[in-house]
Design a protein around this motif. Structure first.
Motif, PDB file in Angstrom:
ATOM      1  N   ARG A  68       1.499  -4.002   4.529  1.00  0.00           N
ATOM      2  CA  ARG A  68       1.649  -2.549   4.477  1.00  0.00           C
ATOM      3  C   ARG A  68       0.360  -1.862   4.960  1.00  0.00           C
ATOM      4  O   ARG A  68       0.414  -0.915   5.747  1.00  0.00           O
ATOM      5  N   ARG A  69      -0.799  -2.348   4.492  1.00  0.00           N
ATOM      6  CA  ARG A  69      -2.067  -1.752   4.914  1.00  0.00           C
ATOM      7  C   ARG A  69      -2.323  -2.006   6.405  1.00  0.00           C
ATOM      8  O   ARG A  69      -2.843  -1.134   7.098  1.00  0.00           O
ATOM      9  N   LEU A  71      -0.055  -2.316   8.775  1.00  0.00           N
ATOM     10  CA  LEU A  71       0.857  -1.494   9.582  1.00  0.00           C
ATOM     11  C   LEU A  71       0.513  -0.022   9.509  1.00  0.00           C
ATOM     12  O   LEU A  71       0.842   0.739  10.436  1.00  0.00           O
ATOM     13  N   SER A  72      -0.124   0.419   8.456  1.00  0.00           N
ATOM     14  CA  SER A  72      -0.452   1.836   8.313  1.00  0.00           C
ATOM     15  C   SER A  72      -1.894   2.150   8.716  1.00  0.00           C
ATOM     16  O   SER A  72      -2.370   3.258   8.512  1.00  0.00           O
ATOM     17  N   GLN A 126      -5.075   3.274  10.825  1.00  0.00           N
ATOM     18  CA  GLN A 126      -5.281   4.273  11.882  1.00  0.00           C
ATOM     19  C   GLN A 126      -6.094   3.639  13.016  1.00  0.00           C
ATOM     20  O   GLN A 126      -7.042   2.928  12.777  1.00  0.00           O
TER      21      GLN A 126
END
Length: 69
Positions: free
Chosen positions: A62-63, A65-66, A68
């Motif tokens: 999750r981290r 893919l998210s 920046q």
């Protein structure tokens, strides 16, 4: 060269030795290796599919893919 030295060199090159008692693993050693491998695989599967590890892996994905760029 001495005959004994020649015989030893030949044995090293050919991979044979006179009177060799152990030429490799026997069937029982293969079986024990397979049992140990399967046991380790089951243990690894149980650890990786546990709730704590699953949550940790999902958090990492999750981290990632998210993130920046």
């Amino acid at each position: 060269m001495d005959k004994a030295v020649r015989a030893r060199l030949r044995a090293l090159v050919c991979g044979t030795r006179r009177g060799r008692r152990d030429a490799g693993m026997v069937t029982s050693e293969y079986a024990m290796g397979i049992v140990a491998t399967v046991g380790f695989a089951v243990l690894l599967y149980e650890v990786l599919t546990s709730d704590a590890v699953m949550a940790l892996l999902q958090d990492i994905v999750r981290r990632a893919l998210s993130a920046q760029m």
